[in-house]
Scaffold this motif. Structure first.
Motif, PDB file in Angstrom:
ATOM      1  N   MET A   1       0.846  -1.202   0.000  1.00 16.16           N
ATOM      2  CA  MET A   1       0.000   0.000   0.000  1.00 16.16           C
ATOM      3  C   MET A   1       0.874   1.241   0.000  1.00 16.16           C
ATOM      4  SD  MET A   1      -2.972   0.897   2.705  1.00 16.16           S
ATOM      5  CE  MET A   1      -4.121   2.205   2.440  1.00 16.16           C
ATOM      6  N   GLN A   2       0.481   2.250  -0.780  1.00 12.99           N
ATOM      7  CA  GLN A   2       1.227   3.499  -0.848  1.00 12.99           C
ATOM      8  C   GLN A   2       0.306   4.659  -0.518  1.00 12.99           C
ATOM      9  OE1 GLN A   2       3.101   4.340  -4.601  1.00 12.99           O
ATOM     10  NE2 GLN A   2       4.034   6.216  -3.870  1.00 12.99           N
ATOM     11  N   ILE A   3       0.734   5.493   0.423  1.00 12.42           N
ATOM     12  CA  ILE A   3      -0.003   6.693   0.816  1.00 12.42           C
ATOM     13  C   ILE A   3       0.825   7.901   0.394  1.00 12.42           C
ATOM     14  CG2 ILE A   3      -0.916   8.044   2.742  1.00 12.42           C
ATOM     15  CD1 ILE A   3      -2.407   5.483   2.559  1.00 12.42           C
ATOM     16  N   VAL A   4       0.206   8.806  -0.360  1.00 14.08           N
ATOM     17  CA  VAL A   4       0.844  10.072  -0.705  1.00 14.08           C
ATOM     18  C   VAL A   4       0.026  11.152  -0.016  1.00 14.08           C
ATOM     19  CG1 VAL A   4       1.513  11.646  -2.543  1.00 14.08           C
ATOM     20  CG2 VAL A   4       1.671   9.170  -2.907  1.00 14.08           C
ATOM     21  N   GLY A   5       0.591  11.717   1.040  1.00 12.87           N
ATOM     22  CA  GLY A   5      -0.117  12.698   1.853  1.00 12.87           C
ATOM     23  C   GLY A   5       0.179  12.453   3.320  1.00 12.87           C
ATOM     24  N   ASP A   6      -0.352  13.289   4.177  1.00 12.65           N
ATOM     25  CA  ASP A   6      -0.090  13.196   5.612  1.00 12.65           C
ATOM     26  C   ASP A   6      -1.004  12.168   6.273  1.00 12.65           C
ATOM     27  OD1 ASP A   6       1.676  15.210   5.100  1.00 12.65           O
ATOM     28  OD2 ASP A   6       0.495  16.790   6.047  1.00 12.65           O
TER      29      ASP A   6
END
Length: 152
Positions: free
Chosen positions: A22-27
């Protein structure tokens, strides 16, 4: 017939999980604990703790009370209480923590501040002190640079 109650789960042990792949871009913000096995590009803030597994990667700052890192972090770590870096951990950036456990094999590239830090003194008094100190014949601040004779 017995009545059943729908009670909400206790919130004291809530863990938010960012799974492998899983990849999260953001805070990421949590009032509890965040476990990262995937990738986060952004600031991670958790009131209780942050756990980064061996496959976990964070590119951004981390702000929390306690942290345990086995993966990699590229950014600033602001840990209020305790930071634990396992042997597989790689940290590129600044670390500020009250206490730290560093396992053999962990890699840290950057600055580390552990414990309560004294305020940094102003530059002006330091500059004035070095200006007033007399130098020796060879320009050294430690004297003439010549050996002294010692009487027996």
């Amino acid at each position: 017939m017995a009545k059943t109650r729908n009670m909400p789960p206790p919130t004291e042990n809530v863990i938010s999980i960012i799974g492998a792949g899983m990849q999260i871009v953001g805070d990421c913000d949590s009032a509890h604990t965040i476990r990262i096995e995937g990738t986060v590009e952004g600031t991670v803030r958790a009131k209780k703790g942050v756990v980064i597994g061996k496959s976990g990667r964070v590119t951004g700052d981390i702000q929390t009370a306690d942290a345990k890192i086995a993966g990699s972090v590229k950014g600033t770590l602001m840990i209020e209480s305790r930071l634990e870096l396992e042997a597989s951990a790689v940290v590129d950036g600044e670390i500020n923590t009250a206490r730290m456990k560093l396992d053999e094999g962990a890699i840290v590239n950057g600055t580390v501040a552990v414990g309560r830090q004294a305020p940094v003194p102003a530059a002006a008094p330091t500059e004035r002190a070095s200006e007033t100190k007399k130098t020796g014949k060879n320009g050294s601040l430690f004297g003439s640079g010549q050996k002294r004779k010692v009487s027996a």
